[in-house]
Design a protein around this motif. Structure first.
Motif, PDB file in Angstrom:
ATOM      1  N   PRO A   1       5.999   8.943  -4.460  1.00  0.00           N
ATOM      2  CA  PRO A   1       6.867   8.288  -3.479  1.00  0.00           C
ATOM      3  C   PRO A   1       7.955   7.470  -4.189  1.00  0.00           C
ATOM      4  O   PRO A   1       7.876   7.272  -5.403  1.00  0.00           O
ATOM      5  CB  PRO A   1       5.900   7.348  -2.741  1.00  0.00           C
TER       6      PRO A   1
ATOM      7  N   SER B   1      11.275   0.048  -0.958  1.00  0.00           N
ATOM      8  CA  SER B   1      11.330   1.100   0.054  1.00  0.00           C
ATOM      9  C   SER B   1      10.346   0.805   1.183  1.00  0.00           C
ATOM     10  O   SER B   1      10.218  -0.346   1.599  1.00  0.00           O
ATOM     11  CB  SER B   1      11.109   2.449  -0.619  1.00  0.00           C
ATOM     12  N   SER B   2       9.620   1.846   1.650  1.00  0.00           N
ATOM     13  CA  SER B   2       8.855   1.670   2.892  1.00  0.00           C
ATOM     14  C   SER B   2       7.697   0.673   2.772  1.00  0.00           C
ATOM     15  O   SER B   2       7.374  -0.027   3.732  1.00  0.00           O
ATOM     16  CB  SER B   2       8.330   3.021   3.380  1.00  0.00           C
ATOM     17  N   LYS B   3       7.063   0.551   1.610  1.00  0.00           N
ATOM     18  CA  LYS B   3       5.948  -0.409   1.460  1.00  0.00           C
ATOM     19  C   LYS B   3       6.480  -1.837   1.485  1.00  0.00           C
ATOM     20  O   LYS B   3       5.855  -2.730   2.052  1.00  0.00           O
ATOM     21  CB  LYS B   3       5.163  -0.138   0.162  1.00  0.00           C
TER      22      LYS B   3
ATOM     23  N   LYS C   1       9.137  -2.764   3.058  1.00  0.00           N
ATOM     24  CA  LYS C   1       9.494  -2.983   4.471  1.00  0.00           C
ATOM     25  C   LYS C   1       8.247  -3.291   5.299  1.00  0.00           C
ATOM     26  O   LYS C   1       8.246  -4.178   6.144  1.00  0.00           O
ATOM     27  CB  LYS C   1      10.152  -1.717   5.024  1.00  0.00           C
ATOM     28  N   GLN C   2       7.191  -2.520   5.047  1.00  0.00           N
ATOM     29  CA  GLN C   2       5.947  -2.723   5.803  1.00  0.00           C
ATOM     30  C   GLN C   2       5.361  -4.110   5.521  1.00  0.00           C
ATOM     31  O   GLN C   2       4.919  -4.811   6.439  1.00  0.00           O
ATOM     32  CB  GLN C   2       4.934  -1.637   5.399  1.00  0.00           C
TER      33      GLN C   2
ATOM     34  N   GLU D   1       7.595  -1.116  -5.087  1.00  0.00           N
ATOM     35  CA  GLU D   1       6.661  -0.734  -4.023  1.00  0.00           C
ATOM     36  C   GLU D   1       5.213  -1.069  -4.413  1.00  0.00           C
ATOM     37  O   GLU D   1       4.396  -1.393  -3.559  1.00  0.00           O
ATOM     38  CB  GLU D   1       6.777   0.774  -3.764  1.00  0.00           C
TER      39      GLU D   1
END
Ligand SMILES: Cc1ncc(COP(=O)(O)O)c(C=O)c1O
Length: 384
Positions: free
Chosen positions: A23, A28-30, A32-33, A247
C-alpha cells in the motif's frame, strides 16, 4: 517508563505490509483514518496528523505567524518543553513568560492577566504531566480579547476540564504520540481544531506549506489568481517543513487508541495511591486531581532543602527507582543556555517554576506498573 509498543501493534504493522503490491506508505488512508478516529475520541472536528508533538507546536505558531506576519507576543510558562519555546522563537514571536500554579503546574491566571498587552497574539497553555491546566476565566479572557488559545496537551491525553476533554477548548491543540506517552505511534503528533480555515492551513503547512494539500477549492482559486505566474502544483503558502506521518505510524496509533481510555483510568488510580501515600509534611500533595489523566507521578518537596533533595535522589537510586528532576521538560526553561543567552538570568523571577526545577521530579506511572509497588515507593520516600 516502558516502551509502549505491543506485539499486537507490531502484528498490525506486519499485516499492513503483507499485501502485494504494497500500500502507499506515507500520509494516506491510514493517516486519514486515524485523524477521523482521533477526532471522535477527542471531540474535535478537524485533526491533522504530523510526525511529532514538536511539529504540532511548530505548526501552531506558524499559523499564528501566517495571521500576524509582523509578529507579536506569546504568553507561555517557563515550565514547558523546549519545542514550545522553540516554536515561539523560530516563528519570530516574543515569548512572554508567566509563572505557574503549583496545584496544576499550568499558567497562573493572575500572572497572565498582568502580562497581557495589546501585542499579545496567543496564549500557549501547557497541560503538564496529566493535570488540567485550564480555567473558565482563561478561556473567557482569550475570547473577549481575541487572543488565540493554543493548548499543548502532549503530556495530558484524556485530562478533562468541566468533564470535557482538554484539547477541545482552545482554538488549536497539540498532542504527541512519542513512545513513552499515554499512547504512541512510535513518533507522532496531532493538530486539532474546530476551525475549518486552520484545518486547511495545517494540511498545507505539514507538507512544505503547499497549497495543493488544502481541500478548499475557493481558497486555492483565490491564491492562484493572486499568483498567476506559479505552477499550481508548487505554491508555497509559508516557508514550511515536511512534518508528514508515515502510514506505519498511523497503523500503530489506530491500535493504541483502542486502549487509551482504559489505560488512562489505571494511571489516574495509580496517582491517587501515590499522592495519598506521601507524607504531606515533607511533600506537596495539594495537586488539583480533578480531571487529571496522569502521565507520571509528580513529586515536589514542600521545603527548599537541597540536602533533603539529595537524600531523596540517593534513596531512589539505591532502590532502582528511575526519576527525572525538574518535573516536566527538565524544569525552568529560563535556566537553559538557549534562553539565558537572549534573556539573561531572569529565572528566579518565576518562583513556583523554579521551586519545581530544584525540588520536583517525575517518576514513571504506566498501566502495567504493579499496584503493590506504589505503597512501597511512598514508604521509601516518607522514610527519607
Ligand atoms: C509539553 C510537551 N510539548 C511538546 C512535546 C514534544 O513532543 P514530541 O516528543 O512528540 O516532539 C513534549 C514532549 O514530550 C511535551 O512534553
Amino acid at each position: 517508563m516502558f516502551d509502549n509498543i505491543t506485539r499486537e501493534d507490531a502484528n498490525q504493522v506486519i499485516d499492513f505490509l503483507s499485501p502485494d503490491p504494497l500500500p502507499i506508505l506515507t500520509n494516506s488512508s491510514k493517516v486519514k483514518q486515524f485523524e477521523a478516529e482521533w477526532g471522535k475520541w477527542l471531540g474535535t472536528k478537524y485533526n491533522v496528523m504530523v510526525n511529532s508533538g514538536s511539529a504540532a507546536n511548530e505548526l501552531s505558531l506558524l499559523l499564528l505567524k501566517y495571521q500576524n506576519p509582523k509578529g507579536g507576543e506569546v504568553i507561555l510558562p517557563p515550565m514547558a518543553w523546549v519545542s514550545d519555546v522553540a516554536a515561539v522563537l523560530q516563528n519570530g514571536f516574543t515569548p512572554v513568560f508567566c509563572d505557574i500554579k503549583l496545584e496544576n503546574l499550568a499558567l497562573d491566571i493572575e500572572e497572565v492577566k498582568k502580562k497581557i498587552t495589546e501585542k499579545t497574539k496567543a496564549i500557549l497553555l501547557i497541560h503538564i504531566l496529566g493535570y488540567n491546566g485550564l480555567s473558565d476565566e482563561l478561556i473567557k479572557i482569550c475570547k473577549e480579547k481575541n487572543i488565540l488559545l493554543i493548548e499543548d496537551v502532549c503530556e495530558s491525553h484524556g485530562a478533562t476540564h468541566n468533564g470535557q476533554r482538554v484539547g477541545t477548548f482552545g482554538d488549536i491543540s497539540n498532542f504527541s504520540f512519542y513512545y513513552a506517552h499515554h499512547m504512541t505511534s512510535i513518533e507522532g503528533g496531532m493538530l486539532c481544531t474546530n476551525n475549518e480555515k486552520y484545518y486547511q492551513l495545517f494540511r498545507a503547512f505539514r507538507s512544505h506549506g503547499m497549497l495543493r494539500e488544502t481541500t478548499d477549492e475557493d481558497f486555492k482559486a483565490s491564491v492562484l489568481s493572486e499568483n498567476p505566474s506559479l505552477n499550481k502544483d508548487f505554491v508555497f503558502l509559508e516557508a514550511a517543513h515536511n512534518f508528514r506521518s508515515t502510514e506505519i505510524n498511523a497503523v500503530i496509533a489506530l491500535n493504541q487508541l483502542k486502549y487509551l481510555s482504559q489505560q488512562n483510568r489505571i494511571r489516574a488510580k495509580n496517582l491517587e495511591i501515590f499522592l495519598d501515600g506521601l507524607n504531606p509534611n515533607k511533600y506537596f500533595v495539594g495537586f488539583d486531581r480533578k480531571g487529571n489523566s496522569n502521565y507520571a507521578f509528580t513529586l515536589v518537596l514542600k521545603d527548599k532543602s537541597f540536602n533533603f533533595r539529595d537524600r531523596v535522589e540517593a534513596t531512589l537510586k539505591e532502590n532502582g527507582v528511575e526519576f527525572r528532576r525538574g518535573l516536566s521538560g527538565g524544569g525552568n526553561q529560563l535556566r537553559q543556555p538557549y534562553l539565558r543567552k537572549i534573556l539573561g538570568d531572569i529565572y528566579e523571577q518565576y518562583p513556583v517554576t523554579d521551586h519545581c526545577h530544584h525540588f520536583g521530579w517525575y517518576i514513571g506511572n504506566y498501566p502495567t506498573l504493579p499496584k503493590e509497588n506504589i505503597p512501597v515507593l511512598t514508604e521509601l520516600l516518607n522514610r527519607v
